[in-house]
Design a protein around this motif. Structure first.
Motif, PDB file in Angstrom:
ATOM      1  N   VAL A  52      21.171 -13.646  18.982  1.00  0.00           N
ATOM      2  CA  VAL A  52      22.410 -14.079  19.354  1.00  0.00           C
ATOM      3  C   VAL A  52      23.332 -12.740  19.724  1.00  0.00           C
ATOM      4  N   ARG A  53      22.681 -11.585  19.670  1.00  0.00           N
ATOM      5  CA  ARG A  53      23.566 -10.563  20.052  1.00  0.00           C
ATOM      6  C   ARG A  53      23.269 -10.419  21.728  1.00  0.00           C
ATOM      7  N   GLY A  54      22.208 -10.974  22.191  1.00  0.00           N
ATOM      8  CA  GLY A  54      22.158 -10.880  23.403  1.00  0.00           C
ATOM      9  C   GLY A  54      22.673 -12.256  24.275  1.00  0.00           C
ATOM     10  N   GLY A  55      22.158 -12.511  25.495  1.00  0.00           N
ATOM     11  CA  GLY A  55      22.942 -13.686  26.248  1.00  0.00           C
ATOM     12  C   GLY A  55      22.021 -14.010  27.561  1.00  0.00           C
ATOM     13  N   GLY A  56      22.506 -14.857  28.077  1.00  0.00           N
ATOM     14  CA  GLY A  56      21.920 -15.341  29.342  1.00  0.00           C
ATOM     15  C   GLY A  56      20.770 -16.161  29.209  1.00  0.00           C
ATOM     16  N   TYR A  57      20.246 -16.641  28.006  1.00  0.00           N
ATOM     17  CA  TYR A  57      19.147 -17.451  27.698  1.00  0.00           C
ATOM     18  C   TYR A  57      19.167 -18.439  28.584  1.00  0.00           C
ATOM     19  N   LEU A  58      20.018 -19.136  29.077  1.00  0.00           N
ATOM     20  CA  LEU A  58      20.204 -20.492  29.721  1.00  0.00           C
ATOM     21  C   LEU A  58      19.802 -20.172  31.013  1.00  0.00           C
ATOM     22  N   VAL A  75      19.367 -25.515  19.550  1.00  0.00           N
ATOM     23  CA  VAL A  75      20.176 -25.460  20.876  1.00  0.00           C
ATOM     24  C   VAL A  75      21.350 -24.282  20.565  1.00  0.00           C
ATOM     25  N   PHE A  76      21.914 -24.130  19.718  1.00  0.00           N
ATOM     26  CA  PHE A  76      23.138 -23.425  19.485  1.00  0.00           C
ATOM     27  C   PHE A  76      22.804 -21.736  19.822  1.00  0.00           C
ATOM     28  N   ILE A  77      21.580 -21.430  19.405  1.00  0.00           N
ATOM     29  CA  ILE A  77      21.099 -19.825  19.961  1.00  0.00           C
ATOM     30  C   ILE A  77      20.963 -19.776  21.459  1.00  0.00           C
ATOM     31  N   PHE A  78      20.535 -20.954  21.892  1.00  0.00           N
ATOM     32  CA  PHE A  78      20.499 -20.780  23.512  1.00  0.00           C
ATOM     33  C   PHE A  78      21.794 -20.082  24.026  1.00  0.00           C
ATOM     34  N   ALA A  79      22.855 -20.251  23.533  1.00  0.00           N
ATOM     35  CA  ALA A  79      24.200 -19.787  24.021  1.00  0.00           C
ATOM     36  C   ALA A  79      24.200 -18.268  23.776  1.00  0.00           C
ATOM     37  N   GLY A 135      28.030 -21.936  22.709  1.00  0.00           N
ATOM     38  CA  GLY A 135      27.051 -22.709  21.758  1.00  0.00           C
ATOM     39  C   GLY A 135      27.588 -24.119  21.378  1.00  0.00           C
ATOM     40  N   ALA A 136      28.846 -24.046  20.781  1.00  0.00           N
ATOM     41  CA  ALA A 136      29.457 -25.292  20.441  1.00  0.00           C
ATOM     42  C   ALA A 136      29.445 -26.300  21.575  1.00  0.00           C
ATOM     43  N   ALA A 137      29.830 -25.710  22.624  1.00  0.00           N
ATOM     44  CA  ALA A 137      29.766 -26.717  23.669  1.00  0.00           C
ATOM     45  C   ALA A 137      28.396 -27.284  24.158  1.00  0.00           C
ATOM     46  N   LEU A 138      27.452 -26.248  24.009  1.00  0.00           N
ATOM     47  CA  LEU A 138      25.993 -27.066  24.431  1.00  0.00           C
ATOM     48  C   LEU A 138      25.758 -28.109  23.138  1.00  0.00           C
ATOM     49  N   VAL A 139      25.892 -27.713  22.109  1.00  0.00           N
ATOM     50  CA  VAL A 139      25.507 -28.475  20.733  1.00  0.00           C
ATOM     51  C   VAL A 139      26.294 -29.691  21.034  1.00  0.00           C
ATOM     52  N   ALA A 140      27.624 -29.843  21.371  1.00  0.00           N
ATOM     53  CA  ALA A 140      28.316 -31.050  21.697  1.00  0.00           C
ATOM     54  C   ALA A 140      27.470 -31.921  22.729  1.00  0.00           C
TER      55      ALA A 140
END
Lengths: 606, 173, 272, 143, 361, 114
Positions: free
Chosen positions: C145-151, C214-218, C225-230
């Motif tokens: 969760v410190r990184g990013g760009g997983y999506l 799903v959340f950690i994909f953000a 993350g919240a948007a993804l989950v929603a």
């Protein structure tokens, strides 16, 4: 120390022939205790030792080898098996030819002109010794002596219930002891010829022990095991031949020091022997057939120790495999065997056959890991070997208890067994759980294996196949084990009174020992790997301590009956099957045969 | 506890059993679960499983063959529970009263709390009944309620009860 | 702070579940239950008389709940993703053993189906974990969760994960394990009262578990993350409202054929 | 499938079908077959309704003296309206209203009470008959 | 030596509206043998019709044999009784009767579709169809005064007449409904998961349909052209636009489609009736007592309903024989279950639209 | 409606020559109690696609005479046969009791004496 490991079982085997029941127990306990003691001692002393064999001894071995092969020929003729005859004859010819060729290089072998009868200790020589103990061997000693010792102890009790003449029973136990010795020697053999001899000895052992009950079924299965294993012998001899012709050596370490040339062909041929011994598909037939043998045999030979030769051999060859294409092909083969055998096991219903198939599968996994050839993956392969030996031995011994105490073989008959035999079912469940779930060793091994393979993906994308098969295979194994437990569990009600299950001490002691070892080694492994994960141990603790404690408080709840749509009908459990169609099965076998051949081809080409 | 008791009426889960009705009331129960009447407003879930139900919706005048099942299902519902007899044949036998294979109402077998009239009973009536049943449910004690008749020979009933650990509470007559 | 999250994980899941029931009802143009309905159910279940079939069966449900909670806690604590998947496997196995431990056809069928579900989604979860490892260099969630760009790096893996979300939250088309009209809830069937409550709450934890993936994909961006989950939550419910239940074997085949190849393709893409 | 998904999404923004029933009333249509109602004043005690009623939800209790007593069990009634059609004075003595019957609880004795009442009615008829017979014979003997 | 697992379905099961007990012998989840018990709802109506009820009451009693086909039961009985009394109804009565029967067919078919969807695990579709079904339920309630048990048909006519407001309501609701049905037809055709669940599942082949004497929508879905509406001359169905709906595959999908298209056809017929209602009395006095034997067949939503009534000139009848559609459908149904998956069993069962209360009487 | 008389002995032959699966629809077996131990059994057929074409084979019998089973000709006949076994207490080969009635129900309810 090494000598004790090799000679003590032989001595015990001798004594067994003249001893009564109690002495048998005593002897087996003694062998177990001393074997474990010495193997632990050896394991902890991080010193590599090696031995030279005297030329006399070498001659004896050659002679014994020839006798052995002739015996196979005889057996093939006696039971009219063309395959056995042909393979034995091929082996014999190859063997003689190799002896003939290697005689030219014999100057190296009989260096120092040792002519004494004994085996001599020599570390100073720069030459290769016939017997060399390295880290791998010391680890194998642990498995062989501890797990094998426990199984021998168990087999003494097991034989009591067997219908056979006392002499035959004694011979059986003696054979088990001898087998320990053979295995102990095998894992430290450095000479390929010695290795071949011992390999054939294990083949002989499995042949004789499968045929122990001497009926039609055992006979055919024994013959099948024989000819299939002989294929292994043939490829070993071919490998040796290549090594001798190419590099002029019959020693493992010397061979592996070489590079290029025909090395890969030789290594490929030797690893094919591993595939055969590990009963990888398409050779799974013999291991399945071997399940007609008495249960200690299955436990000892066909799951805990003997078949471990397969990953052992690959591990031994791993330095040469490394990141090569051959290593890749071997590891892929192993991975695919893992998946396929797990899948095929789903259609079986004899308990031991299921265990057998899952052994095939896990051996595939170990071979895959070993063939990857990094330090970490080799270590993991060893770890898996150890934990697998413990868990499978436990399962097989529990299966033996079921067979002897309850006369149950097929899972179909084991419906609601937990009601009659809660303890045995408990051991079986422990075995299943230790093979699949955290925090036990095998699971941790698989977990680290996934990690380690994943870390290699960037350099070797081919390993993705291994990774995926590992993942799917583990999932299928979970399906397999817990599908089987469906038959065992399914208790009508806990308020029905049942007779208390009594397992004889001869059975329960080995089971308890193994369970303690499983839990202990698992915990130990976690501590070595990752302290923080000790919390995982809390999970089984819930079951072992907390649940029974709460269970007492459950008296106050009212009981009810299961819901049957309002009807009052009894319910029979039955297993679910996932049977491949015959076409799919044939396809599987053909493709694996091709894969098997591909190993040789890749070896020859690279 | 009072605190928990107050939630009973907010989450009544129903079990529906047809004890020989003409299925007119059953389709009305289905309609009551549909969007127009939407029983889920009251927290109703049609569990189909006696062990997780609070309200037992029975239709039908109890035919001979469904007697045992009725009692079996009833005794599998954990207390507190409410039984609603939906439709006039369930309540009193209705038009089937006196026919040779029916038992004139389920209250011959199990204690009924709410009787719903109507042939066939309408979703409105069913909702009314459930609302009424919720009041009853809230005030029920958790004392074990037993059916008026159990099936099987007397011996097996005794065995069954002792086996199910219920003997000490249910005194069977 | 983390411990408070862990402690309240079931409640959080209950809120999600309650919201989902309302949402589903609205999609079917019904009024639907109150938002807090799951909690009403919970309290009611505590109030019921408890009938059990036998003690181990009942207690395994408790064990399932706690093992699941443990694995959810491991997520919050930022442990190794692989451990988490296997801890979750442990929890599921406990439930399956519970299903097998009673003599009831539906319970056995349910346990069988749970096993097959396990076989279907577990490899995908592991492959997702491997994907994270390959992108971020670590299996630890704390690291991830410190990184990013997983999506951007693993879109196909995300789709594969999306395909198994309905299995975990027991939504159509993959709600085979529960399958009320066929096996009346499967492994849940023999539970009642307090012990059923544990299973009921375990469902809340399942929501938290799978939506955490799903959340950690953000990655580092919690808002995303919240948007993804929603978004996934809405999507899963839309699919639930537009599909029938498929067979168990169909499900396994679909997951293996589609999700698995997507996941493998994605990993190959990362690797090469 | 995608169309249904789209429909589901649109449905989120549409009003619900649900009628919040106990809170707001559902209007019953005109001609709803509700309770059977009775007016004692107009009744001529022809017993036709009792005879035609399929489940026997209308009973007349015959006291030894005085008028018959009308009893009606709304939980047994199947609301077919046959009694009203049989009645010689429909809409006056017997008519079907548009109100629905409320649910009964234990105290109402919907079933047991009616069993008792059925017995009582039967008994009352016999008693009445016997009494009539007795009075007849008495009359005869007096004559 | 594989052992089989016995899976019970019923008598109480969430996928069942009525008690019927199946015991499936299953290998994995594949059904290899079926055992069915259909007698849970046996109440003894046939005997009661001849012992406890007078012939004028019997119409109301047999309506309670089954809630879904109540109207066809009372219609069949009434027709039989009228035949015995030598009475021929006028056209208005016939049209009104047809109207109710067709409305009943719409609601029954929709219930079946909804229930099949529910049992296939498609809750949203269940809700959608149930919501649409309320349109026709409202219509029935407005016409007859009750949602399910209409008690509309009496010997000699019908109990209620159609007012202009009702005609307007019929047109309004049926127009709405026919739009919804069109949407449903698209949905049933195109939904991917429904095609997995319905197409090729629970197939009743044409030969089996002949062998097992399947009838009604089951037979028509298999391609067997049988419909009592064209095989009897009691009602002028041809005049109001009846067409026979045939499918050929015989699976759940085909049965659903037969139902959907029959709903469309019924809607058209109902609107025709409402438009072209002949003038006449709605309830005529009949004289005499039933004597002789009469046989009546009526197409109920599930298929052919058969009544044989014999009277001896008294108030009580001598014999009322009821043969219901599901009773004849059960042999075919049990055949179809074999070699299908247990997971499909509830959906297959619902797609047969079994009516146990009819069957067991 | 055509009524054809037959006897129990010739029933199988009669119906065997008459019944064609693709032409005739077998409705059911019916029994009518005529009183005094006599019973009229009817086998009812209708023709596909033809208006009002019903054929009833009937035979007079008593309670005791075994009734031949039509299952070999018409597989779906077993339901109707089981029903008359239950309702009239007749004997039909291959048809068990208990389709509708339990042991403590009224046995053979449709007999006139019951």
């Amino acid at each position: 120390m090494l000598l004790t490991l090799i000679l003590l079982p032989i001595a015990a085997a001798f004594l067994i022939l003249f001893s009564s029941k109690y002495i048998q127990y005593f002897l087996s306990v003694a062998v177990l205790a001393s074997g474990s003691y010495y193997s632990i001692l050896l394991f902890t002393s991080a010193e590599n030792v090696s031995f030279y064999l005297s030329s006399f001894f070498n001659t004896v071995i050659i002679a014994a080898d020839i006798v052995l092969l002739l015996y196979f020929l005889y057996q093939g003729k006696k039971y009219n098996s063309l395959k056995v005859i042909v393979l034995a004859a091929v082996q014999l010819l190859l063997f003689l030819y190799i002896e003939h060729v290697s005689a030219g290089h014999s100057a190296q072998v009989v260096v120092d002109g040792i002519t004494k009868f004994t085996i001599e200790y020599d570390t100073s020589s720069g030459h290769s010794a016939e017997i060399a103990v390295d880290e791998l061997s010391r680890f194998m000693f642990l498995i062989i002596n501890i797990v094998g010792g426990i199984i021998v102890l168990y087999s003494v009790r097991y034989m009591e219930d067997e219908t056979a003449t006392p002499r035959k029973k004694q011979l059986f136990i003696a054979a088990m002891f001898l087998f320990l010795s053979v295995m102990n020697t095998l894992v430290c053999a450095n000479s390929l010829m010695l290795f071949f001899f011992l390999f054939e000895m294990t083949t002989l052992a499995s042949y004789l022990l499968i045929a122990f009950r001497n009926d039609e079924v055992s006979r055919t299965n024994a013959l099948r095991a024989l000819w299939m294993n002989q294929i292994g012998g043939v490829v070993i001899l071919l490998g040796v031949l290549v090594a001798v012709l190419g590099f002029g050596t019959v020693m493992f370490d010397t061979l592996l020091q070489h590079s290029g040339g025909v090395l890969f062909l030789s290594v490929a041929l030797l690893s094919m022997a591993a595939l055969v011994k590990g009963a990888s598909i398409p050779f799974d037939g013999w291991l399945l057939g071997a399940m007609v043998a008495p249960t200690p045999v299955s436990a000892m030979l066909h799951s805990a120790t003997m078949v471990k030769i397969a990953p052992y051999l690959i591990l031994k060859l791993a330095p040469a495999l490394g990141a090569t294409l051959l290593g890749g092909v071997l590891s892929i083969t192993g991975g695919l065997v893992f998946v396929t055998a797990s899948y095929l096991a789903l259609s079986r219903f004899v308990f031991k056959e299921i265990l057998g198939y899952s052994t095939v599968a896990l051996l595939g996994l170990m071979m895959a890991l070993a063939a990857i050839g990094t330090k970490e993956s080799m270590m993991l392969a060893m770890v898996l070997m150890g934990f697998h030996a413990l868990s499978k031995a436990l399962l097989f011994l529990a299966a033996g208890v079921l067979e002897k105490q309850y006369h149950l073989k097929s899972i179909e008959e084991m419906s609601a067994l937990v009601h009659r035999a809660p303890k045995t079912v408990g051991y079986i469940l422990l075995g299943f759980v230790s093979l699949t779930l955290p925090p036990f060793g095998l699971f941790m091994g698989k977990l680290f294996a996934i990690t380690s393979v994943a870390s290699l993906l960037r350099e070797r994308p081919l390993l993705l196949i291994v990774l995926v098969s590992m993942i799917i295979g583990s999932a299928l194994l979970v399906l397999l084990y817990f599908k089987v437990s469906s038959a065992l569990l399914s208790n009508p009600s806990d308020t029905l009174s049942a007779e208390e299950e009594r397992i004889p001490y001869g059975f329960s002691l080995p089971l308890i020992l193994l369970s303690v070892l499983i839990v202990g080694t698992g915990a130990g492994f976690i501590v070595i790997q990752h302290d923080a994960l000790l919390a995982l141990l809390a999970l089984p603790l819930i079951f072992v301590f907390v649940l029974p404690w709460i269970m007492r408080g459950m008296e106050r709840y009212d009981r009810t009956e299961p819901y049957h749509c309002g009807e009052k009908e009894p319910f029979d459990t039955a297993l679910i099957y996932y049977e491949p169609t015959i076409r799919v099965k044939q396809m599987i076998y053909w493709s694996f045969t091709l894969l098997f051949a591909a190993v040789a081809v890749v070896g020859a080409l690279s | 506890m009072k605190f928990f008791t107050s939630f009973r009426k907010k989450s009544p889960w129903i079990l529906h059993y047809n004890a020989g009705s003409c299925n007119g009331c059953d389709i009305e129960i289905l309609a009551a679960l549909g969007p127009k009447f939407d029983l889920e407003r009251f927290g109703v879930i049609n569990t189909g499983n006696p062990k997780q139900s609070d309200i037992f919706l029975v239709t039908g005048p109890v035919t001979y063959r469904s007697r045992e099942r009725l009692v079996e299902l009833y005794s599998q519902i954990p207390e507190p529970k409410v039984v609603i007899a939906v439709g006039s044949c369930t309540t009193t036998g209705g038009v089937f009263r006196g026919m040779y294979n029916v038992e004139d109402g389920i209250d011959q077998y199990i204690p009924v709390d709410v009787y719903v009239p109507g042939c066939a009973s309408t979703p409105q009536l069913i909702i009314d009944a459930i609302v009424k049943a919720l009041e009853i449910l809230e005030n029920k004690s958790k004392e074990i309620e037993k059916p008026f008749k159990l099936f099987g020979s007397v011996e097996t009933i005794g065995n069954k009860l002792s086996r199910l650990n219920m003997a000490k509470r249910v005194k069977h007559d | 702070m983390i411990w408070i999250w862990i402690a309240f994980a079931p409640i959080l899941g209950g809120l999600v579940y309650g919201g989902e029931r309302v949402l589903r009802a609205r999609m079917q143009r019904r009024q639907g239950p109150p938002f807090l309905q799951p909690f009403y159910d919970m309290f009611k279940l505590l109030d019921k008389r408890t009938l059990i079939v036998h003690a181990p069966h009942a207690l395994l449900a408790v064990a399932h709940f706690f093992a699941l909670w443990f694995s959810v806690a491991a997520i919050f604590l930022g442990w190794n993703l692989l451990y988490i998947v296997f801890l979750h496997l442990f929890a599921q196995i406990v439930l399956i053993l519970a299903g097998y431990s009673v003599r009831s056809a539906y319970s056995h069928l349910g346990a069988n189906r749970e096993l097959l579900m396990l076989v279907a989604y577990e490899p995908i979860l592991i492959l997702v974990a491997v994907g994270f490892y390959l992108v971020s260099g670590s299996f630890d969630i704390a690291q991830i969760v410190r990184g990013g760009g997983y999506l951007a790096q693993m879109p196909l893996l995300f789709i594969a994960l999306l395909m198994i979300v309905p299995i975990k939250v027991k939504k159509s088309p993959f709600d085979v394990g529960e399958a009320h009209q066929e096996i009346v809830g499967g492994v849940e069937i023999e539970y009642s009262g307090m012990f059923y409550e544990f299973l009921y709450m375990a469902r809340f934890l399942e929501y938290i578990f799978i939506y955490s993936f799903v959340f950690i994909f953000a990655g580092v961006s919690y808002a995303l993350g919240a948007a993804l989950v929603a978004g996934v939550f809405l999507l899963v419910n839309l699919v639930d409202n537009a599909t029938a239940r498929v067979h168990t074997m169909h499900m396994v085949k679909i997951i293996y054929a589609v999700a698995m190849s997507l996941a493998i393709a994605n990993i190959l893409w990362i690797v090469l | 499938m995608f169309k249904s998904m789209f429909t589901a999404l649109i449905n989120l923004f549409k009003p619900v079908h649900t009628v919040n029933y106990p809170a707001e009333d559902i209007v019953l249509p005109k001609g709803y077959r509700g309770l059977i109602e009775y007016d004692k004043e107009s009744c001529i005690f022809c017993d036709k309704c009792e005879k035609v009623c399929p489940p026997g939800a209308i009973l007349f209790y015959q006291p030894l003296e005085g008028e018959k007593e009308y009893r009606y069990n709304p939980w047994l009634c199947i609301y077919c309206g046959e009694c009203v059609r049989a009645c010689p004075k429909p809409e006056e003595a017997l008519w079907q209203s548009e109100t629905k019957q409320h649910s009964a609880v234990k105290e109402d004795g919907a079933n047991e009470g009616w069993f008792v009442y059925e017995e009582a009615c039967k008994q009352s008829r016999e008693d009445f008959k016997a009494a009539k017979q007795a009075s007849k014979t008495q009359n005869k003997s007096e004559e | 030596m594989k052992k089989t697992i016995q899976i019970p379905l019923g008598s109480q099961h969430i996928s069942l509206l009525e008690p019927i007990r199946f015991k499936f012998e299953c290998e994995n989840e594949k059904i290899i043998g079926v055992d069915a018990d259909v007698g849970f709802v046996h109440r003894g109506v046939e005997l009661a019709c001849t012992r406890s009820f007078e012939f004028k009451q019997v119409g109301y009693v047999v309506a309670r044999v089954c809630g879904l086909c109540a109207i066809t039961h009372s219609l069949s009985y009434t027709l039989a009784a009228e035949k015995l009394l030598g009475y021929e109804a006028n056209d208005r009565i016939k049209y009104l009767r047809m109207l109710m029967v067709e409305l009943d067919r719409i609601h029954s078919h929709m219930l079946c579709l909804a229930h099949t969807a529910e049992n296939a695990g498609f809750e949203a579709l269940f809700m959608q169809i149930m919501a649409d079904r309320e349109l026709v339920m409202d219509l029935q309630e407005a016409i007859s005064g009750n949602r399910v048990q209409f008690d509309f048909i009496a010997i000699g006519g019908v109990n209620r007449d159609l007012t202009p407001e009702l005609t307007a309501l019929i047109h309004k609701n049926l127009t709405l409904l026919s739009e919804k049905i069109d949407a449903l037809i698209g949905l049933f055709n195109n939904n991917w998961s429904l095609s997995l669940k319905y197409k090729g599942v629970g197939v009743l082949r044409l030969e089996d349909a002949y062998t097992y004497n399947a009838l009604g929508p089951l037979a028509r879905a298999a391609g067997l052209a049988t419909d009592v509406r064209v095989e009897t001359s009691d009602f002028p169905y041809e005049d109001i636009g009846y067409t026979m709906i045939l499918e050929s595959t015989g699976d759940i999908h085909a049965r659903n489609f037969v139902r959907l298209r029959e709903i469309v056809n019924s809607i058209a017929m109902c609107r025709n009736i409402a438009d072209n209602l002949p003038a006449g009395e709605i309830l005529e006095k009949t004289k005499g007592k039933p004597k002789g034997e009469a046989v009546v067949r009526v197409e109920a939503p599930r298929g052919e309903l058969f009544y044989l009534v014999r009277g001896n000139g008294g108030n009580m009848l001598e014999r009322v024989r009821i043969k219901t559609p599901t009773f004849s459908g059960i042999p075919a149904m049990m055949e179809v279950f074999k070699s299908s998956e247990y997971a499909d069993a509830p959906a297959i069962l619902a797609s047969f639209d079994p009516c146990m209360s009819c069957t067991a009487k | 409606m055509t009524k054809l008389e037959t006897t129990l002995a010739t029933l199988l032959a009669d119906i065997g020559t008459f019944y064609e699966p693709k032409k005739w629809h077998f409705l059911t077996v019916n029994g009518i109690d005529l009183g005094e131990g006599k019973i009229e059994l009817q086998w009812i057929f209708s023709k596909y696609g033809v208006k009002d074409e019903i054929v009833i084979y009937y035979a007079l019998s008593d309670y005791e005479t075994p009734v031949p089973s039509l299952v070999s000709l018409i597989p779906s006949a077993f339901m109707g046969e089981r029903e008359i076994v239950d309702m009239f207490g007749l004997k039909v080969d291959g048809a068990e009791r208990g389709l509708y009635l339990d042991e403590d129900s009224l046995q053979h309810p449709l007999r006139s004496e019951s």
